[in-house]
Design an enzyme around this catalytic site. Structure first.
Site, mmCIF file in Angstrom:
data_model
loop_
_atom_site.group_PDB
_atom_site.id
_atom_site.type_symbol
_atom_site.label_atom_id
_atom_site.label_comp_id
_atom_site.label_asym_id
_atom_site.label_seq_id
_atom_site.Cartn_x
_atom_site.Cartn_y
_atom_site.Cartn_z
ATOM 1 N N LYS A 1 11.667 -6.831 1.810
ATOM 2 C CA LYS A 1 11.408 -7.788 2.887
ATOM 3 C C LYS A 1 10.287 -7.309 3.805
ATOM 4 O O LYS A 1 9.393 -8.083 4.170
ATOM 5 C CB LYS A 1 12.698 -8.032 3.680
ATOM 6 C CG LYS A 1 12.571 -9.128 4.747
ATOM 7 C CD LYS A 1 13.918 -9.771 5.039
ATOM 8 C CE LYS A 1 14.860 -8.857 5.778
ATOM 9 N NZ LYS A 1 14.663 -8.915 7.243
ATOM 10 N N ASP B 1 18.839 -0.299 8.976
ATOM 11 C CA ASP B 1 19.402 -1.560 8.505
ATOM 12 C C ASP B 1 20.588 -1.366 7.569
ATOM 13 O O ASP B 1 21.290 -2.330 7.254
ATOM 14 C CB ASP B 1 18.327 -2.383 7.790
ATOM 15 C CG ASP B 1 17.314 -2.972 8.743
ATOM 16 O OD1 ASP B 1 17.678 -3.222 9.907
ATOM 17 O OD2 ASP B 1 16.154 -3.173 8.331
ATOM 18 N N LYS C 1 20.160 -5.717 16.811
ATOM 19 C CA LYS C 1 19.712 -6.294 15.551
ATOM 20 C C LYS C 1 20.125 -7.773 15.529
ATOM 21 O O LYS C 1 20.335 -8.393 16.576
ATOM 22 C CB LYS C 1 20.294 -5.506 14.382
ATOM 23 C CG LYS C 1 19.941 -4.025 14.390
ATOM 24 C CD LYS C 1 18.447 -3.744 14.282
ATOM 25 C CE LYS C 1 17.942 -3.855 12.881
ATOM 26 N NZ LYS C 1 16.517 -3.449 12.741
ATOM 27 N N ARG D 1 23.568 -8.932 7.005
ATOM 28 C CA ARG D 1 24.057 -7.631 6.552
ATOM 29 C C ARG D 1 25.551 -7.459 6.810
ATOM 30 O O ARG D 1 26.242 -6.772 6.060
ATOM 31 C CB ARG D 1 23.238 -6.508 7.178
ATOM 32 C CG ARG D 1 21.758 -6.621 6.822
ATOM 33 C CD ARG D 1 21.007 -5.340 6.942
ATOM 34 N NE ARG D 1 19.568 -5.588 6.903
ATOM 35 C CZ ARG D 1 18.854 -5.766 5.798
ATOM 36 N NH1 ARG D 1 19.453 -5.721 4.620
ATOM 37 N NH2 ARG D 1 17.553 -5.986 5.858
#
Length: 459
Positions: free
Chosen positions: A38, A336, A363, A412
């Site tokens: 990404k 992440d 995030k 996520r």
């Protein structure tokens, strides 16, 4: 100390939620490839749009976040098309050639698109309004606003430095030397992208190194960029008013996406999986270091270099995990991946402690609070800190499971708890799987292929 955090009312409400129920799995077997990286996909589109001539991009991630970047670059004058062979072609406008978009740029859920594009706009004589979904609108942008304002951009943000916001670029902008107050590749990249159209030398000083995709790709496109190690940290210098040359780009598989399958194969007994074409840039590979410290069986096959990035196929076999204290200095290279690391820790023997990850609070969701709540919902005990979690592992036994997971519009969180469900005694329901499309649209298809089944069903 444990912390309690409240979400802003309405900040994580999906308009059309897509719940899913995931059941436990037998062994995962086979070979699978993950979508393109990404971070690299965003940068490939942006720099191709600033080059003069035609660039071609193979392996581009076609998730919603990257498509938002493509739409934004089209709105500012670049011609971007996708061929039937999956290769994307970009005809750029040249550095300094961005055009005034007719309407606001809708960034959807993509913080990377927003922050990096703010940098691009900051040194062009255009005015751009950025909008996004409920999750993105709740995320602070002040860390980008501050340095770009120093370069001369006039930025008007909503209260709290949030979207919607408007950037009035300045041309010529003012080159700056900026020391990052927090480790953030997005802030670094925004400043360097603004520096492309700024006369003079723009410098970013990183006390703690972050992912270096921008530096690698800027150099590949022909920018005059140097990196120096100093006592103050990494100093990245970019000479402005650059002329970028079009490129042929091959995007490696995203290590962040691969991490979900790597952990799934590690925790599901009897599994033996090969995840192909995974980017292993050392500024991104911290999750694999942490998993190996816990005892994961991860072997790199056919290591190679693709487009200046290290790549390998990863063979992963089930392994018994042991709790660790996660080194804080791994945080920038796996920021992440903490949610899926927490799932691995839930299946380990002992108590894993992960600290030094303050960035998780800002995030797509507050990932510390969201993961503590989600793991608690499936019977995992945790302690929450301001900068991380302690996770009490099951010793390799199945997790209790059950319950409905609040994913907070965070892809996520949704994928991490889907992996946890594979070793849970009772089915786990995800309240909304739709955010997964932002980064890994074929996630459930990949899981089904390895499971040899199709029982990951919509509820």
């Amino acid at each position: 100390m444990a912390q309690a955090h409240c979400q802003k009312p309405g900040a994580h409400v999906a308009l059309n939620p897509r719940p899913r129920q995931i059941h436990a799995s037998g062994p995962l077997r086979g070979r699978v490839a993950v979508p393109g990286d990404k971070s690299i996909s965003h940068r490939a589109l942006m720099l191709s749009a600033l080059a003069v001539g035609e660039s071609r991009i193979e392996g581009l991630l076609e998730g919603e976040d990257v498509l938002a970047t493509a739409a934004a670059m089209r709105a500012m004058g670049a011609t971007i098309t996708r061929g039937d062979d999956g290769i994307w072609t970009v005809h750029g406008v040249g550095v300094g050639g961005l055009m005034q978009p007719a309407t606001a740029l809708d960034m959807g859920n993509s913080g990377t698109s927003t922050r990096l594009l703010m940098g691009l706009v900051a040194s062009h004589d255009i005015t751009v309004t950025f909008i996004g979904d409920a999750s993105l609108t709740s995320r602070p942008m002040a860390r980008v606003i501050d340095p770009l304002s120093q370069m001369g951009a006039d930025i008007t943000a909503s209260p709290g430095g949030r979207l919607p916001l408007m950037v009035r670029g300045l041309n010529p902008a003012v080159p700056i030397t900026y020391t990052l107050p927090v480790a953030s590749a997005q802030v670094k990249s925004a400043i360097l992208l603004a520096g492309l159209n700024t006369p003079g030398t723009t410098r970013v000083i990183e006390p703690v190194a972050t992912r270096d995709h921008s530096e690698r790709m800027l150099a590949g496109f022909g920018a005059d960029l140097t990196v120096e190690q100093t006592p103050e940290g990494r100093v990245i210098s970019l000479v402005g008013e650059a002329e970028l040359k079009p490129q042929q780009i091959v995007v490696p598989g995203d290590p962040s996406s691969a991490a979900f399958l790597v952990v799934a194969a590690t925790i599901v007994p009897g599994s033996d999986v090969v995840v192909a074409n995974v980017g292993l840039n050392p500024t991104r590979a911290g999750i694999f270091t942490a998993l190996r410290m816990m005892g994961a069986d991860i072997t790199e096959l056919d290591p190679r270099t693709v487009g200046g990035e290290p790549v390998a196929d990863l063979r992963v076999r089930h392994a018994k995990l042991t709790a660790i204290e996660v080194p804080a200095d791994l945080a920038p290279s796996m920021i992440d991946e903490y949610p899926i690391l927490f799932v691995a820790a839930a299946c380990a023997t002992g108590t894993t402690v992960a600290r030094g990850a303050h960035e998780l609070r800002v995030k797509e969701s507050d990932r510390i609070a969201a993961m503590a709540a989600a793991l608690g919902e499936i019977g995992v005990r945790t302690e929450e800190y301001d900068d991380g979690l302690a996770i009490h592992g099951s010793g390799g036994a199945g997790l209790p499971g059950g319950g409905t997971i609040a994913t907070k519009l965070d892809h996520r969180i949704a994928m991490s708890l889907s992996v946890a469900a594979l070793v849970s005694d009772r089915p786990v329901e995800i309240d909304d799987a739709s955010p997964i499309a932002t980064s890994y649209p074929i996630f459930f298809a990949s899981l089904d292929a390895l499971r040899g089944t199709n029982d990951v069903a919509a509820a």
